[in-house]
Scaffold this motif. Structure first.
Motif, PDB file in Angstrom:
ATOM      1  N   ALA A   1      22.537  70.942  69.279  1.00 57.04           N
ATOM      2  CA  ALA A   1      23.922  71.722  69.428  1.00 57.04           C
ATOM      3  C   ALA A   1      25.339  70.746  68.919  1.00 57.04           C
ATOM      4  CB  ALA A   1      24.092  72.340  70.574  1.00 57.04           C
ATOM      5  N   VAL A   2      25.387  69.603  69.419  1.00 56.82           N
ATOM      6  CA  VAL A   2      26.468  68.784  69.508  1.00 56.82           C
ATOM      7  C   VAL A   2      26.593  68.327  67.968  1.00 56.82           C
ATOM      8  CG1 VAL A   2      25.193  66.732  69.914  1.00 56.82           C
ATOM      9  CG2 VAL A   2      27.762  66.749  70.428  1.00 56.82           C
ATOM     10  N   LYS A   3      25.391  67.976  67.369  1.00 62.08           N
ATOM     11  CA  LYS A   3      25.335  67.708  65.791  1.00 62.08           C
ATOM     12  C   LYS A   3      25.885  68.649  64.916  1.00 62.08           C
ATOM     13  CE  LYS A   3      22.088  63.974  65.677  1.00 62.08           C
ATOM     14  NZ  LYS A   3      20.994  63.130  65.163  1.00 62.08           N
ATOM     15  N   VAL A   4      25.582  69.881  65.278  1.00 62.67           N
ATOM     16  CA  VAL A   4      25.852  71.344  64.692  1.00 62.67           C
ATOM     17  C   VAL A   4      27.279  71.352  64.567  1.00 62.67           C
ATOM     18  CG1 VAL A   4      25.707  73.892  64.369  1.00 62.67           C
ATOM     19  CG2 VAL A   4      23.700  72.383  64.915  1.00 62.67           C
ATOM     20  N   VAL A   5      27.953  71.298  65.899  1.00 60.13           N
ATOM     21  CA  VAL A   5      29.199  71.168  65.975  1.00 60.13           C
ATOM     22  C   VAL A   5      30.052  70.092  65.117  1.00 60.13           C
ATOM     23  CG1 VAL A   5      31.181  70.978  67.593  1.00 60.13           C
ATOM     24  CG2 VAL A   5      29.143  72.341  68.354  1.00 60.13           C
ATOM     25  N   GLY A   6      29.489  69.035  65.139  1.00 58.23           N
ATOM     26  CA  GLY A   6      30.040  67.726  64.481  1.00 58.23           C
ATOM     27  C   GLY A   6      30.018  68.101  62.871  1.00 58.23           C
ATOM     28  N   VAL A   7      28.831  68.726  62.351  1.00 57.53           N
ATOM     29  CA  VAL A   7      28.565  69.030  61.135  1.00 57.53           C
ATOM     30  C   VAL A   7      29.804  70.063  60.565  1.00 57.53           C
ATOM     31  CG1 VAL A   7      26.970  70.230  59.318  1.00 57.53           C
ATOM     32  CG2 VAL A   7      26.242  68.489  60.870  1.00 57.53           C
ATOM     33  N   LEU A   8      29.845  71.089  61.485  1.00 57.18           N
ATOM     34  CA  LEU A   8      30.769  72.136  60.996  1.00 57.18           C
ATOM     35  C   LEU A   8      32.138  71.938  60.927  1.00 57.18           C
ATOM     36  CD1 LEU A   8      29.059  75.078  63.059  1.00 57.18           C
ATOM     37  CD2 LEU A   8      29.091  74.857  60.492  1.00 57.18           C
ATOM     38  N   THR A   9      32.630  70.870  61.938  1.00 59.25           N
ATOM     39  CA  THR A   9      33.806  70.268  61.841  1.00 59.25           C
ATOM     40  C   THR A   9      34.114  69.479  60.729  1.00 59.25           C
ATOM     41  OG1 THR A   9      33.830  70.174  64.365  1.00 59.25           O
ATOM     42  CG2 THR A   9      35.590  68.889  63.275  1.00 59.25           C
ATOM     43  N   SER A  10      33.186  68.699  60.413  1.00 58.19           N
ATOM     44  CA  SER A  10      33.359  67.806  59.156  1.00 58.19           C
ATOM     45  C   SER A  10      33.575  68.521  58.041  1.00 58.19           C
ATOM     46  CB  SER A  10      32.297  66.473  59.325  1.00 58.19           C
ATOM     47  OG  SER A  10      32.207  65.933  60.488  1.00 58.19           O
TER      48      SER A  10
END
Length: 236
Positions: free
Chosen positions: A119-128
Protein backbone atom coordinates in the motif's frame (compact mmCIF):
# COMPACT_ATOMS: atom_id res chain seq x y z
CA UNK A 1 25.70 4.69 6.15
CA UNK A 2 28.41 4.78 3.48
CA UNK A 3 26.12 3.30 0.84
CA UNK A 4 23.57 6.09 1.42
CA UNK A 5 26.29 8.70 0.99
CA UNK A 6 27.25 7.00 -2.27
CA UNK A 7 23.62 7.12 -3.40
CA UNK A 8 23.48 10.84 -2.61
CA UNK A 9 26.67 11.33 -4.59
CA UNK A 10 25.25 9.31 -7.47
CA UNK A 11 22.10 11.44 -7.45
CA UNK A 12 24.22 14.58 -7.61
CA UNK A 13 26.38 13.24 -10.44
CA UNK A 14 23.36 12.11 -12.43
CA UNK A 15 21.72 15.49 -11.88
CA UNK A 16 24.72 16.97 -13.68
CA UNK A 17 24.29 14.59 -16.61
CA UNK A 18 21.18 16.47 -17.71
CA UNK A 19 23.14 19.71 -17.89
CA UNK A 20 26.03 18.03 -19.72
CA UNK A 21 23.63 16.29 -22.10
CA UNK A 22 21.82 19.53 -22.81
CA UNK A 23 25.15 21.24 -23.57
CA UNK A 24 25.85 18.52 -26.14
CA UNK A 25 22.45 18.90 -27.82
CA UNK A 26 22.85 20.37 -31.28
CA UNK A 27 26.63 19.89 -31.15
CA UNK A 28 27.05 16.12 -30.95
CA UNK A 29 24.33 13.88 -32.50
CA UNK A 30 22.57 11.56 -30.01
CA UNK A 31 24.06 8.25 -31.15
CA UNK A 32 27.55 9.73 -31.30
CA UNK A 33 27.21 11.31 -27.85
CA UNK A 34 26.05 8.04 -26.32
CA UNK A 35 28.78 6.04 -28.07
CA UNK A 36 31.60 8.38 -27.02
CA UNK A 37 30.32 8.53 -23.44
CA UNK A 38 30.35 4.76 -23.08
CA UNK A 39 33.46 4.15 -25.14
CA UNK A 40 35.47 6.31 -22.74
CA UNK A 41 33.70 4.86 -19.72
CA UNK A 42 34.31 1.30 -20.89
CA UNK A 43 38.05 1.87 -21.25
CA UNK A 44 38.21 3.18 -17.67
CA UNK A 45 35.98 0.39 -16.36
CA UNK A 46 38.09 -2.33 -18.00
CA UNK A 47 41.21 -0.87 -16.37
CA UNK A 48 39.47 -0.78 -12.97
CA UNK A 49 38.12 -4.30 -13.37
CA UNK A 50 41.51 -5.72 -14.33
CA UNK A 51 43.21 -3.89 -11.45
CA UNK A 52 40.58 -5.15 -9.00
CA UNK A 53 40.28 -8.75 -10.22
CA UNK A 54 43.81 -9.17 -11.64
CA UNK A 55 42.07 -10.51 -14.72
CA UNK A 56 39.01 -9.99 -16.90
CA UNK A 57 36.36 -12.46 -15.67
CA UNK A 58 35.02 -14.96 -18.19
CA UNK A 59 31.25 -15.15 -18.54
CA UNK A 60 29.10 -18.21 -19.06
CA UNK A 61 26.16 -18.11 -21.49
CA UNK A 62 23.67 -17.07 -18.81
CA UNK A 63 25.88 -14.21 -17.64
CA UNK A 64 26.59 -13.16 -21.22
CA UNK A 65 22.86 -13.00 -21.97
CA UNK A 66 22.34 -10.89 -18.84
CA UNK A 67 25.02 -8.30 -19.70
CA UNK A 68 23.73 -8.08 -23.28
CA UNK A 69 20.27 -7.27 -21.93
CA UNK A 70 21.83 -4.72 -19.59
CA UNK A 71 23.67 -3.13 -22.49
CA UNK A 72 20.51 -3.11 -24.59
CA UNK A 73 18.37 -1.44 -21.92
CA UNK A 74 20.60 0.67 -19.69
CA UNK A 75 23.07 1.80 -22.34
CA UNK A 76 21.61 1.61 -25.85
CA UNK A 77 17.92 2.25 -25.13
CA UNK A 78 18.36 4.67 -22.25
CA UNK A 79 20.97 6.84 -23.90
CA UNK A 80 19.23 7.07 -27.25
CA UNK A 81 16.13 8.32 -25.42
CA UNK A 82 18.25 10.53 -23.12
CA UNK A 83 20.20 12.42 -25.76
CA UNK A 84 17.31 12.57 -28.24
CA UNK A 85 14.91 13.92 -25.60
CA UNK A 86 17.38 16.55 -24.43
CA UNK A 87 17.47 18.04 -27.92
CA UNK A 88 14.03 19.56 -27.28
CA UNK A 89 13.51 19.41 -23.49
CA UNK A 90 15.33 21.54 -20.91
CA UNK A 91 17.71 19.89 -18.44
CA UNK A 92 15.59 20.74 -15.41
CA UNK A 93 12.37 19.49 -16.99
CA UNK A 94 14.06 16.30 -18.19
CA UNK A 95 15.42 15.62 -14.71
CA UNK A 96 11.95 15.89 -13.19
CA UNK A 97 10.49 13.51 -15.77
CA UNK A 98 13.21 10.92 -15.25
CA UNK A 99 12.66 11.22 -11.50
CA UNK A 100 9.94 8.66 -12.26
CA UNK A 101 12.67 5.97 -12.39
CA UNK A 102 11.83 4.60 -8.91
CA UNK A 103 8.19 4.28 -9.99
CA UNK A 104 9.22 2.30 -13.06
CA UNK A 105 11.47 0.04 -10.99
CA UNK A 106 8.70 -0.63 -8.44
CA UNK A 107 6.16 -1.46 -11.17
CA UNK A 108 8.52 -3.69 -13.17
CA UNK A 109 9.64 -5.49 -9.99
CA UNK A 110 6.01 -6.14 -9.06
CA UNK A 111 5.16 -7.24 -12.61
CA UNK A 112 7.91 -9.89 -12.54
CA UNK A 113 7.01 -10.94 -8.99
CA UNK A 114 10.32 -9.78 -7.51
CA UNK A 115 8.89 -7.34 -4.96
CA UNK A 116 5.38 -6.92 -3.61
CA UNK A 117 3.66 -3.63 -4.40
CA UNK A 118 2.38 -2.81 -0.90
CA UNK A 119 0.00 0.00 0.00
CA UNK A 120 2.73 2.50 0.90
CA UNK A 121 4.41 1.89 -2.48
CA UNK A 122 1.11 2.33 -4.30
CA UNK A 123 0.68 5.72 -2.61
CA UNK A 124 4.24 6.66 -3.58
CA UNK A 125 3.70 5.57 -7.19
CA UNK A 126 0.45 7.54 -7.53
CA UNK A 127 2.05 10.63 -5.96
CA UNK A 128 5.05 10.43 -8.30
CA UNK A 129 2.87 9.91 -11.36
CA UNK A 130 0.69 12.89 -10.43
CA UNK A 131 3.82 15.00 -9.96
CA UNK A 132 5.14 13.92 -13.36
CA UNK A 133 1.81 14.83 -14.97
CA UNK A 134 2.04 18.32 -13.47
CA UNK A 135 5.60 18.72 -14.79
CA UNK A 136 4.89 17.40 -18.28
CA UNK A 137 1.72 19.47 -18.62
CA UNK A 138 3.30 22.67 -17.20
CA UNK A 139 0.88 22.59 -14.28
CA UNK A 140 -2.23 22.12 -16.43
CA UNK A 141 -3.07 18.38 -16.60
CA UNK A 142 -6.01 19.15 -18.92
CA UNK A 143 -3.46 20.04 -21.61
CA UNK A 144 -2.46 16.37 -21.83
CA UNK A 145 -5.68 15.69 -23.72
CA UNK A 146 -4.29 17.90 -26.50
CA UNK A 147 -1.07 15.93 -26.69
CA UNK A 148 2.39 15.95 -25.15
CA UNK A 149 5.63 16.96 -26.82
CA UNK A 150 7.67 14.23 -28.47
CA UNK A 151 10.67 15.08 -26.30
CA UNK A 152 8.76 14.33 -23.09
CA UNK A 153 7.47 11.03 -24.49
CA UNK A 154 10.96 10.03 -25.57
CA UNK A 155 12.29 10.78 -22.08
CA UNK A 156 9.64 8.48 -20.61
CA UNK A 157 11.46 5.78 -22.58
CA UNK A 158 14.41 6.42 -20.27
CA UNK A 159 12.24 5.46 -17.31
CA UNK A 160 11.26 2.15 -18.89
CA UNK A 161 14.82 1.32 -19.94
CA UNK A 162 16.28 2.20 -16.53
CA UNK A 163 13.65 0.16 -14.70
CA UNK A 164 14.51 -2.89 -16.81
CA UNK A 165 18.24 -2.24 -16.37
CA UNK A 166 17.86 -2.09 -12.59
CA UNK A 167 15.70 -5.20 -12.29
CA UNK A 168 17.85 -7.27 -14.68
CA UNK A 169 20.99 -5.99 -12.97
CA UNK A 170 19.78 -7.10 -9.56
CA UNK A 171 19.32 -10.61 -10.88
CA UNK A 172 22.64 -10.54 -12.75
CA UNK A 173 24.54 -9.57 -9.61
CA UNK A 174 23.63 -12.85 -7.99
CA UNK A 175 26.49 -14.22 -10.10
CA UNK A 176 28.50 -11.08 -10.92
CA UNK A 177 30.13 -8.33 -8.86
CA UNK A 178 28.78 -4.78 -9.36
CA UNK A 179 32.01 -3.76 -11.13
CA UNK A 180 31.87 -6.75 -13.48
CA UNK A 181 28.20 -6.19 -14.29
CA UNK A 182 28.70 -2.48 -14.98
CA UNK A 183 31.86 -3.02 -17.05
CA UNK A 184 30.52 -5.72 -19.32
CA UNK A 185 27.13 -4.05 -19.74
CA UNK A 186 28.93 -0.83 -20.74
CA UNK A 187 31.06 -2.80 -23.21
CA UNK A 188 27.98 -4.49 -24.67
CA UNK A 189 26.17 -1.15 -24.96
CA UNK A 190 29.17 0.47 -26.63
CA UNK A 191 29.29 -2.28 -29.24
CA UNK A 192 25.55 -1.94 -29.87
CA UNK A 193 25.86 1.84 -30.25
CA UNK A 194 28.90 1.74 -32.55
CA UNK A 195 27.14 1.11 -35.90
CA UNK A 196 24.63 3.88 -35.17
CA UNK A 197 27.38 6.33 -34.22
CA UNK A 198 29.51 5.50 -37.26
CA UNK A 199 26.46 5.96 -39.46
CA UNK A 200 26.28 9.51 -38.05
CA UNK A 201 29.95 10.00 -39.00
CA UNK A 202 31.41 10.11 -35.49
CA UNK A 203 34.79 8.92 -36.80
CA UNK A 204 35.20 12.21 -38.68
CA UNK A 205 33.20 14.59 -36.49
CA UNK A 206 35.26 14.03 -33.31
CA UNK A 207 37.99 16.29 -34.71
CA UNK A 208 35.53 19.18 -34.85
CA UNK A 209 34.21 19.05 -31.28
CA UNK A 210 35.26 21.90 -29.00
CA UNK A 211 36.44 21.88 -25.39
CA UNK A 212 32.90 22.33 -24.04
CA UNK A 213 31.71 19.23 -25.87
CA UNK A 214 34.66 17.13 -24.74
CA UNK A 215 34.31 18.43 -21.18
CA UNK A 216 30.66 17.38 -21.16
CA UNK A 217 31.52 13.95 -22.58
CA UNK A 218 34.25 13.44 -19.96
CA UNK A 219 31.83 14.36 -17.18
CA UNK A 220 29.26 11.91 -18.55
CA UNK A 221 31.85 9.14 -18.90
CA UNK A 222 33.71 9.49 -15.59
CA UNK A 223 31.19 10.78 -13.04
CA UNK A 224 27.90 10.03 -14.76
CA UNK A 225 28.87 6.50 -15.79
CA UNK A 226 31.95 4.99 -14.10
CA UNK A 227 31.36 6.39 -10.61
CA UNK A 228 27.58 6.71 -10.80
CA UNK A 229 26.87 3.25 -12.20
CA UNK A 230 29.26 1.44 -9.83
CA UNK A 231 27.88 3.18 -6.75
CA UNK A 232 24.30 2.58 -7.91
CA UNK A 233 24.88 -1.13 -8.45
CA UNK A 234 26.67 -1.43 -5.11
CA UNK A 235 23.51 -0.04 -3.51
CA UNK A 236 21.29 -2.46 -5.42
Amino acid sequence: MLIYLKLLGTMAFWGGTFIAGRMLAGVVPPFSAAFLRFFMATVLLLVLLYANEKRLPRLNLKQLAAVLLLGLTGVLGYNIAFFTGLETVSAGRAGLIIALNPVGIALISALFGLEALRAVKVVGVLTSVFGAILVISDGSPALLSKGVGSGELILLGCVLCWALYSVIGRQAMKDLSPLTAVTYSALAGTLLLSPLAFAEGVQNAIFNYGLKAWGSLCYLAVLGTVVGFIWYYQAI
